[in-house]
Design a protein around this motif. Structure first.
Motif, short mmCIF file in Angstrom:
data_model
loop_
_atom_site.label_atom_id
_atom_site.label_comp_id
_atom_site.label_asym_id
_atom_site.label_seq_id
_atom_site.Cartn_x
_atom_site.Cartn_y
_atom_site.Cartn_z
N GLY A 188 -0.83 -6.69 -3.40
CA GLY A 188 -0.28 -5.98 -4.53
C GLY A 188 -1.20 -4.90 -5.05
N PHE A 189 -0.94 -4.47 -6.26
CA PHE A 189 -1.76 -3.44 -6.89
C PHE A 189 -1.66 -3.57 -8.41
CE2 PHE A 189 2.30 -1.67 -5.48
CZ PHE A 189 2.86 -1.19 -6.66
N VAL A 190 -2.58 -2.92 -9.10
CA VAL A 190 -2.66 -2.98 -10.56
C VAL A 190 -2.35 -1.61 -11.14
CG1 VAL A 190 -4.17 -3.41 -12.54
CG2 VAL A 190 -4.37 -4.84 -10.49
N MET A 191 -1.52 -1.61 -12.17
CA MET A 191 -1.15 -0.38 -12.86
C MET A 191 -1.55 -0.46 -14.33
SD MET A 191 2.75 -0.13 -11.36
CE MET A 191 3.06 -1.85 -11.81
N ARG A 192 -1.82 0.68 -14.91
CA ARG A 192 -2.01 0.71 -16.36
C ARG A 192 -0.65 0.44 -17.02
NH1 ARG A 192 -6.25 3.01 -18.77
NH2 ARG A 192 -6.65 4.32 -16.93
N ARG A 238 1.87 6.90 -6.80
CA ARG A 238 0.84 7.92 -7.07
C ARG A 238 1.39 9.33 -6.81
NH1 ARG A 238 -3.33 3.98 -4.72
NH2 ARG A 238 -4.71 3.52 -6.48
N THR A 239 2.15 9.49 -5.75
CA THR A 239 2.72 10.79 -5.42
C THR A 239 3.73 11.23 -6.47
OG1 THR A 239 2.41 10.37 -3.06
CG2 THR A 239 3.98 12.09 -3.65
N ALA A 260 0.83 -1.21 0.00
CA ALA A 260 0.00 0.00 0.00
C ALA A 260 0.87 1.26 0.00
CB ALA A 260 -0.94 0.00 1.21
N LYS A 261 1.96 1.24 0.77
CA LYS A 261 2.84 2.40 0.80
C LYS A 261 3.59 2.57 -0.52
CE LYS A 261 3.49 2.41 5.80
NZ LYS A 261 4.41 2.11 6.93
N GLU A 262 3.97 1.46 -1.14
CA GLU A 262 4.61 1.55 -2.44
C GLU A 262 3.66 2.17 -3.46
OE1 GLU A 262 6.55 -1.23 -5.97
OE2 GLU A 262 6.18 -2.12 -4.00
N GLU A 271 9.73 -0.07 -4.80
CA GLU A 271 9.65 -0.72 -3.49
C GLU A 271 10.76 -0.30 -2.53
OE1 GLU A 271 11.28 -5.03 -3.65
OE2 GLU A 271 10.60 -4.57 -5.67
N LEU A 272 11.85 0.28 -3.05
CA LEU A 272 12.99 0.67 -2.20
C LEU A 272 13.06 2.17 -1.96
CD1 LEU A 272 15.76 -1.68 -3.66
CD2 LEU A 272 14.29 -2.06 -1.68
N ALA A 273 11.98 2.89 -2.24
CA ALA A 273 11.99 4.34 -2.05
C ALA A 273 12.29 4.69 -0.59
CB ALA A 273 10.63 4.92 -2.46
#
Length: 464
Positions: free
Chosen positions: A116-120, A91-92, A84-86, A229-231
């Motif tokens: 996980g999440f979905v991206m275009r 998004r930011t 969720a944080k990734e 993921e490593l931000a």
């Protein structure tokens, strides 16, 4: 693990055994419907890349999307950023003008398909060859993307961890000790880092993994920055140095700037994009730091496999890539040795064993299995993840075969303790030559196709 979580994972495992693609497609349809995109998921395909995370491409309603999914809950638990944080970071960054993918939906527990999440799907390809065959102007676009990331307001991402040099080095030292503390090139790197800590820098938002292979490129132009993921927060020079590591230049040994140009080219483009002065000493510190970090990250893959967090074959093979970083660390640090030691001849490698005349050896049996896989199994596999995993399996067989033929041990805890205590340095007569020989022979067994290996042999194995 709660009973509820365990039940969900059992249902997921049972579903995966029946038809993994079908179960994932059904889950994705639930995810996308929740985001207002209804329809059938088609053309679901696991992509070949991703050492840490899974990537699945699919289509829905005439559009292409990519699912970024963790291999397990245990694996995510070891990360500083959860999924969720990734997604929030991506998004930011996109809202801040960075070429980041568009996150359209996030997985929920009721979807029963993991985390996980979905991206275009962004246009282009992340294939390193695609990027490295692009015009030199791509390097300036990468520098501009880096400047854009570093310009993000840290206050908008308050959960990002902070990496300060001194604390970071000591965290690496602890990780080294937990991994056995017995690989001399890593010990040399840690000792050098402790002796060369830079002064504090202004904290910037860093991508943490911006390199060739994590960049989408279309027709020679940068189209998206992937894998956030490593931000974290830290010194901007860390991001600049990471993409310049030898391992991420994929054989472009003469172009240290992301495999596309020189470091001076990168520095000029970055300064033009953000106005921040490039400092060579900071760049070198972070180049050594990240090389030590990746060596230890490779070793940690073996621990993740042993723990059961990720039992993939790829995990154990990547663990052997630490030998690549042993070599790169020696190449980075050998300038610390006196000229007489840099000119010293290497000891000879042990003679290889004579081929047998009777029953086939274990090494020969492994060769036969690898040849059978290539001739019998590979033709029936579709391109993509299956063929990638076959290549990983053949690589694993090769590692075992070459180890049986006589791989030297890369471990020497007593030497590492002497280096870290300051009792031993590269000024010790014969030490650099002995380490060069050990690293060359170990890497030849573990990853013989690593591009820097042949260059190191040319530099070190003089015949005069």
């Amino acid at each position: 693990m709660t009973a509820r979580t365990g039940g969900r994972e059992e249902r997921m495992a049972a579903q995966a055994q029946q038809n993994p693609a079908e179960g994932l497609a059904q889950g994705l349809e639930r995810v996308m419907a929740r985001a207002g995109r209804r329809g059938a998921v088609t053309d679901l395909l696991r992509l070949s890349g991703g050492a840490n995370m899974q990537s699945w491409r699919f289509e829905l309603g005439g559009e292409a999307f990519v699912l970024r999914r963790a291999p397990s809950e245990e694996w995510v638990a070891t990360r500083q950023l959860d999924m969720a944080k990734e997604a929030k970071v991506i998004r930011t960054a996109r809202a801040g003008g960075v070429l980041a993918p568009e996150v359209v939906a996030e997985l929920a527990p009721q979807d029963d398909i993991g985390l996980g999440f979905v991206m275009r799907c962004a246009p282009g390809s992340p294939d390193p060859e695609n990027a490295l065959s692009s015009p030199p102007a791509l390097l300036a676009e990468i520098a501009t993307a880096l400047a854009g990331v570093h310009a993000l307001d840290p206050a908008t991402l308050p959960f990002l961890p902070v990496l300060e040099p001194a604390a970071g080095v000591e965290a690496l030292a602890l990780q080294f000790a937990e991994a056995g503390g017995d690989r001399p090139p890593i010990a040399l790197g840690l000792a050098w880092l402790r002796a060369n800590l830079p002064p504090p820098a202004q904290l910037r938002v860093l991508h943490g993994d911006l390199r060739i292979g994590n960049l989408m490129v279309e027709d020679g132009r940068l189209s998206a920055v992937l894998d956030w993921e490593l931000a974290h927060l830290g010194d901007a020079h860390e991001d600049l140095a990471f993409g310049c590591m030898t391992v991420w230049r994929f054989g472009r040994l003469d172009k240290q700037g992301f495999g596309l140009g020189s470091v001076a080219d990168l520095a000029r483009a970055y300064e033009a994009a953000c106005g921040t002065a490039f400092e060579p000493a900071r760049f070198r510190f972070w180049l050594v730091y990240r090389t030590v970090w990746w060596a230890l990250s490779c070793l940690s893959m073996g621990r993740a496999w042993r723990s059961g967090a990720d039992r993939s074959l790829e995990r154990v093979v990547v663990a052997r890539r630490s030998a690549e970083q042993d070599l790169d660390l020696l190449l980075l640090l050998e300038t610390e040795a006196p000229e007489a030691e840099r000119a010293r001849r290497l000891p000879l490698s042990p003679a290889p064993p004579e081929p047998g005349l009777g029953e086939p050896s274990a090494a020969e049996i492994l060769t036969a299995v690898s040849e059978w896989l290539a001739a019998t199994v590979k033709p029936h596999m579709a391109a993509g993840r299956e063929r990638f995993e076959l290549a990983v399996a053949q690589n694993a067989l090769g590692i075992v075969r070459r180890e049986l033929a006589g791989r030297p041990s890369p471990h020497d805890k007593a030497l590492c303790e002497a280096i870290l205590s300051g009792r031993t340095t590269l000024a010790e007569p014969g030490l650099l030559a002995a380490l060069r020989r050990r690293v060359l022979d170990t890497l030849a067994a573990d990853m013989p196709k690593y591009p820097a290996l042949s260059e190191a042999r040319r530099l070190w194995e003089r015949t005069e």
